[in-house]
Design a protein around this motif. Structure first.
Motif, PDB file in Angstrom:
ATOM      1  N   LYS A 282      46.583   6.035  11.811  1.00  0.00           N
ATOM      2  CA  LYS A 282      46.067   7.311  12.258  1.00  0.00           C
ATOM      3  C   LYS A 282      47.225   8.142  12.946  1.00  0.00           C
ATOM      4  O   LYS A 282      47.575   9.349  12.829  1.00  0.00           O
ATOM      5  CB  LYS A 282      44.927   7.382  12.906  1.00  0.00           C
ATOM      6  CG  LYS A 282      44.327   8.624  13.270  1.00  0.00           C
ATOM      7  CD  LYS A 282      43.060   8.623  14.072  1.00  0.00           C
ATOM      8  CE  LYS A 282      42.742  10.025  14.652  1.00  0.00           C
ATOM      9  NZ  LYS A 282      41.297   9.897  15.206  1.00  0.00           N
ATOM     10  N   PHE A 283      47.995   7.279  13.803  1.00  0.00           N
ATOM     11  CA  PHE A 283      49.066   7.997  14.410  1.00  0.00           C
ATOM     12  C   PHE A 283      50.380   7.617  14.195  1.00  0.00           C
ATOM     13  O   PHE A 283      51.589   8.024  14.958  1.00  0.00           O
ATOM     14  CB  PHE A 283      48.725   7.836  16.117  1.00  0.00           C
ATOM     15  CG  PHE A 283      47.460   8.170  16.560  1.00  0.00           C
ATOM     16  CD1 PHE A 283      47.261   9.631  16.779  1.00  0.00           C
ATOM     17  CD2 PHE A 283      46.465   7.280  16.823  1.00  0.00           C
ATOM     18  CE1 PHE A 283      46.071  10.089  17.146  1.00  0.00           C
ATOM     19  CE2 PHE A 283      45.324   7.773  17.368  1.00  0.00           C
ATOM     20  CZ  PHE A 283      44.848   9.108  17.437  1.00  0.00           C
ATOM     21  N   ILE A 284      50.486   6.684  13.235  1.00  0.00           N
ATOM     22  CA  ILE A 284      51.993   6.156  12.877  1.00  0.00           C
ATOM     23  C   ILE A 284      53.168   7.269  12.775  1.00  0.00           C
ATOM     24  O   ILE A 284      54.134   7.040  13.082  1.00  0.00           O
ATOM     25  CB  ILE A 284      51.996   5.258  11.802  1.00  0.00           C
ATOM     26  CG1 ILE A 284      53.299   4.314  11.813  1.00  0.00           C
ATOM     27  CG2 ILE A 284      51.633   5.776  10.607  1.00  0.00           C
ATOM     28  CD1 ILE A 284      53.527   3.496  13.169  1.00  0.00           C
ATOM     29  N   HIS A 285      52.752   8.348  11.933  1.00  0.00           N
ATOM     30  CA  HIS A 285      53.412   9.344  11.745  1.00  0.00           C
ATOM     31  C   HIS A 285      53.833  10.330  13.171  1.00  0.00           C
ATOM     32  O   HIS A 285      54.896  11.081  12.866  1.00  0.00           O
ATOM     33  CB  HIS A 285      52.999  10.205  10.460  1.00  0.00           C
ATOM     34  CG  HIS A 285      53.148   9.094   9.401  1.00  0.00           C
ATOM     35  ND1 HIS A 285      54.289   8.775   8.623  1.00  0.00           N
ATOM     36  CD2 HIS A 285      52.238   8.591   8.608  1.00  0.00           C
ATOM     37  CE1 HIS A 285      54.136   8.079   7.776  1.00  0.00           C
ATOM     38  NE2 HIS A 285      52.740   7.848   7.646  1.00  0.00           N
ATOM     39  N   GLU A 286      52.888  10.227  13.973  1.00  0.00           N
ATOM     40  CA  GLU A 286      53.043  11.227  15.039  1.00  0.00           C
ATOM     41  C   GLU A 286      52.684  10.480  16.265  1.00  0.00           C
ATOM     42  O   GLU A 286      51.489  10.886  16.956  1.00  0.00           O
ATOM     43  CB  GLU A 286      52.375  12.467  14.875  1.00  0.00           C
ATOM     44  CG  GLU A 286      52.867  13.465  13.941  1.00  0.00           C
ATOM     45  CD  GLU A 286      52.027  14.678  13.660  1.00  0.00           C
ATOM     46  OE1 GLU A 286      52.629  15.801  13.695  1.00  0.00           O
ATOM     47  OE2 GLU A 286      50.902  14.439  12.981  1.00  0.00           O
ATOM     48  N   PRO A 287      53.258   9.424  16.620  1.00  0.00           N
ATOM     49  CA  PRO A 287      52.675   8.540  17.908  1.00  0.00           C
ATOM     50  C   PRO A 287      52.707   9.107  19.065  1.00  0.00           C
ATOM     51  O   PRO A 287      51.696   8.774  19.961  1.00  0.00           O
ATOM     52  CB  PRO A 287      53.846   7.267  17.820  1.00  0.00           C
ATOM     53  CG  PRO A 287      54.970   7.807  17.488  1.00  0.00           C
ATOM     54  CD  PRO A 287      54.781   9.021  16.222  1.00  0.00           C
TER      55      PRO A 287
ATOM     56  N   THR B  87      44.861   4.964  23.833  1.00  0.00           N
ATOM     57  CA  THR B  87      45.314   4.319  22.465  1.00  0.00           C
ATOM     58  C   THR B  87      46.560   3.755  22.700  1.00  0.00           C
ATOM     59  O   THR B  87      47.106   2.741  22.063  1.00  0.00           O
ATOM     60  CB  THR B  87      45.188   5.322  21.418  1.00  0.00           C
ATOM     61  OG1 THR B  87      43.902   5.981  21.115  1.00  0.00           O
ATOM     62  CG2 THR B  87      45.518   4.521  20.106  1.00  0.00           C
ATOM     63  N   GLN B  88      47.377   4.424  23.692  1.00  0.00           N
ATOM     64  CA  GLN B  88      48.815   3.939  23.838  1.00  0.00           C
ATOM     65  C   GLN B  88      49.027   2.890  24.698  1.00  0.00           C
ATOM     66  O   GLN B  88      49.557   1.807  24.408  1.00  0.00           O
ATOM     67  CB  GLN B  88      49.676   5.085  24.666  1.00  0.00           C
ATOM     68  CG  GLN B  88      50.074   6.296  23.875  1.00  0.00           C
ATOM     69  CD  GLN B  88      50.630   7.197  24.725  1.00  0.00           C
ATOM     70  OE1 GLN B  88      51.509   7.156  25.482  1.00  0.00           O
ATOM     71  NE2 GLN B  88      50.589   8.507  24.587  1.00  0.00           N
ATOM     72  N   LYS B  89      48.063   2.587  25.593  1.00  0.00           N
ATOM     73  CA  LYS B  89      47.707   1.456  26.368  1.00  0.00           C
ATOM     74  C   LYS B  89      47.018   0.181  25.620  1.00  0.00           C
ATOM     75  O   LYS B  89      47.716  -0.729  25.534  1.00  0.00           O
ATOM     76  CB  LYS B  89      46.922   1.644  27.524  1.00  0.00           C
ATOM     77  CG  LYS B  89      47.498   2.494  28.646  1.00  0.00           C
ATOM     78  CD  LYS B  89      46.448   3.025  29.766  1.00  0.00           C
ATOM     79  CE  LYS B  89      47.201   3.770  30.884  1.00  0.00           C
ATOM     80  NZ  LYS B  89      46.244   4.320  31.704  1.00  0.00           N
TER      81      LYS B  89
ATOM     82  N   ILE C 195      53.857   3.050  24.971  1.00  0.00           N
ATOM     83  CA  ILE C 195      53.441   4.403  26.034  1.00  0.00           C
ATOM     84  C   ILE C 195      54.822   5.149  25.628  1.00  0.00           C
ATOM     85  O   ILE C 195      55.863   4.977  25.745  1.00  0.00           O
ATOM     86  CB  ILE C 195      53.746   3.833  27.650  1.00  0.00           C
ATOM     87  CG1 ILE C 195      52.582   2.659  27.720  1.00  0.00           C
ATOM     88  CG2 ILE C 195      53.579   5.266  28.493  1.00  0.00           C
ATOM     89  CD1 ILE C 195      51.344   3.023  27.740  1.00  0.00           C
ATOM     90  N   ILE C 196      54.235   6.375  25.153  1.00  0.00           N
ATOM     91  CA  ILE C 196      55.354   7.297  24.672  1.00  0.00           C
ATOM     92  C   ILE C 196      56.243   7.808  25.982  1.00  0.00           C
ATOM     93  O   ILE C 196      55.558   8.173  27.158  1.00  0.00           O
ATOM     94  CB  ILE C 196      54.781   8.625  24.088  1.00  0.00           C
ATOM     95  CG1 ILE C 196      53.985   7.985  23.008  1.00  0.00           C
ATOM     96  CG2 ILE C 196      55.690   9.657  23.650  1.00  0.00           C
ATOM     97  CD1 ILE C 196      54.637   7.161  21.589  1.00  0.00           C
ATOM     98  N   GLY C 197      57.433   7.888  25.997  1.00  0.00           N
ATOM     99  CA  GLY C 197      58.152   8.156  26.993  1.00  0.00           C
ATOM    100  C   GLY C 197      58.608   6.949  27.602  1.00  0.00           C
ATOM    101  O   GLY C 197      59.698   7.071  28.526  1.00  0.00           O
ATOM    102  N   GLU C 198      58.239   5.770  27.367  1.00  0.00           N
ATOM    103  CA  GLU C 198      58.619   4.560  27.912  1.00  0.00           C
ATOM    104  C   GLU C 198      58.936   3.617  27.075  1.00  0.00           C
ATOM    105  O   GLU C 198      60.299   3.165  26.780  1.00  0.00           O
ATOM    106  CB  GLU C 198      57.513   4.104  29.031  1.00  0.00           C
ATOM    107  CG  GLU C 198      57.152   4.886  30.177  1.00  0.00           C
ATOM    108  CD  GLU C 198      55.941   4.355  30.969  1.00  0.00           C
ATOM    109  OE1 GLU C 198      55.656   3.021  30.882  1.00  0.00           O
ATOM    110  OE2 GLU C 198      55.245   4.993  31.651  1.00  0.00           O
TER     111      GLU C 198
END
Length: 143
Positions: free
Chosen positions: A43-48, A55-57, A62-65
């Motif tokens: 669901k998020f693979i194209h815009e993680p 969901t990141q956790k 983690i976006i930005g890390e």
């Protein structure tokens, strides 16, 4: 894609995200070449970066890390690109070049049978260049 067209009248700025969603729904290509995104849900693979924090956790991305934030705003950059292309398209030199390309490569579908030879070849067009047109469906294909 528009294979075989000259693109004279087309101003296409494709969305990388939409192309990915349409052509690789589950993100197999992304997951192969960006293995750090392997656990990201389809669901998020194209815009993680749009994943909720929980969901990141859960997936350990983690976006930005673990994965960078977007470098550009795709919609804004597409808007700017379209504006630049539109400005170029309005130039008289561009219009002249587009007309020359159309004259040389544009559609021959408006030609009548009397303008075509028996094998579908036009010996010369108005500008004096040799051009080929499709043979009529009833004509035999020369070997």
């Amino acid at each position: 894609m528009q294979a075989g067209t000259t693109g004279i009248n087309a101003m296409r700025v494709y969305s990388v995200t939409k192309q990915g969603q349409d052509q690789d729904k589950h993100g197999a290509f992304i997951k192969k070449y960006c293995p750090e995104l392997g656990a990201v849900p389809a669901k998020f693979i194209h815009e993680p970066w749009k994943m909720p924090k929980c969901t990141q956790k859960e997936c350990g991305v983690i976006i930005g890390e673990a994965y960078p934030k977007p470098v550009v705003d795709e919609k804004e950059s597409a808007k700017q690109a379209k504006a630049k292309l539109a400005a170029v398209k309005k130039l008289s030199e561009t219009k002249q070049q587009a007309q020359a390309v159309y004259n040389k490569h544009g559609s021959r579908s408006r030609m009548g049978k009397d303008e075509l030879g028996s094998n579908g070849v036009v010996a010369a067009n108005a500008s004096g260049t040799t051009t080929l047109a499709l043979a009529w469906a009833s004509a035999e294909v020369p070997s």
